[in-house]
Design a protein around this motif. Structure first.
Motif, short mmCIF file in Angstrom:
data_model
loop_
_atom_site.label_atom_id
_atom_site.label_comp_id
_atom_site.label_asym_id
_atom_site.label_seq_id
_atom_site.Cartn_x
_atom_site.Cartn_y
_atom_site.Cartn_z
N ARG A 1 51.62 39.96 41.98
CA ARG A 1 52.27 38.81 41.35
C ARG A 1 51.49 38.35 40.12
O ARG A 1 52.09 38.02 39.08
N GLU A 2 50.18 38.37 40.21
CA GLU A 2 49.35 37.95 39.08
C GLU A 2 49.56 38.88 37.89
O GLU A 2 49.64 38.43 36.74
N GLU B 1 49.57 39.09 46.14
CA GLU B 1 49.16 38.10 45.14
C GLU B 1 48.64 38.82 43.90
O GLU B 1 48.85 38.37 42.77
#
Length: 227
Positions: A46-47, A43
């Protein structure tokens, strides 16, 4: 003359479309064995990708819909079958599918079979032997001795205490694990260290016998092509 101008503009428009297609990112599905630890790490990546592409109007964005991270809590072999089903049932096709899993909770046969199943179904296998904590530790140091998850945690605790990360203690399920590892450790070193480990083994060695070793770096490198 007007016809030539029209053809020139059409040619330029076609070139722009072709350039756009070249940078069009594939949709990713990342299925993780763990329900929190591994998903939290990806995550974070992805951020970072989302921040770069989210405001680029003329560039196809990599956003939450393009990289789907699914923490399942399933065992290793079921994890691969789940990824196959999810890819098959997707309304919008995934360009890349990866499974992220550890060796430490499973038999040699289960672990090796899962990797073979990934390869035969065109799914990336970002496995770690013994555990994902090896990949985390490689951000700080090179380790070529097989140890348990508990021993990885002991080593990580030293770095977490040194840099006052998460109040000086490594735990599973830390939400900002990626940010902390790349801030106080080194992603480049983690990749170099992981590559160095792969050179320790012969082609005849099974994945279950490659301890320590991790292929997480392959997925990370692929994602970072967009950065």
């Amino acid at each position: 003359m007007a016809d030539q101008i029209f053809k020139k503009r059409q040619g330029e428009k076609r070139k722009r479309k072709e350039a756009t297609r070249q940078i069009q990112p594939y949709r990713y599905l990342i299925v993780c064995e763990g329900s929190k630890t591994e998903p939290n790490y990806f995550e974070g990546i992805r951020e970072q990708i989302h921040k770069k592409y989210g405001r680029k109007v003329r560039v196809s964005k990599i956003n939450a819909e393009r990289i789907e991270i699914d923490g399942t809590g399933r065992n290793t072999e079921d994890l691969v079958k789940y990824a196959i089903r999810k890819r098959r049932d997707a309304e919008i096709p995934y360009g890349h599918v990866w499974c992220v899993f550890d060796r430490d909770s499973f038999t040699d046969q289960q672990f090796n079979n899962a990797i073979v199943c990934c390869k035969s179904n065109n799914i990336g296998a970002a496995w770690s032997n013994e555990s994902i904590e090896l990949w985390f530790l490689l951000h700080f140091e090179y380790l070529n001795t097989g140890i348990s998850r508990e021993q990885y945690v002991e080593k990580l605790n030293r770095y977490f205490e040194l840099y006052n990360i998460n109040q000086g203690k490594y735990e599973k399920n830390i939400p900002d694990i990626y940010k902390n590892l790349v801030k106080f450790g080194s992603l480049d070193n983690a990749i170099k260290n992981a590559r160095k480990l792969t050179k320790m083994y012969n082609d005849e060695d099974t994945s279950a016998n490659r301890n320590p070793s991790t292929m997480v770096y392959q997925l990370v490198e692929e994602l970072f092509e967009y950065l």
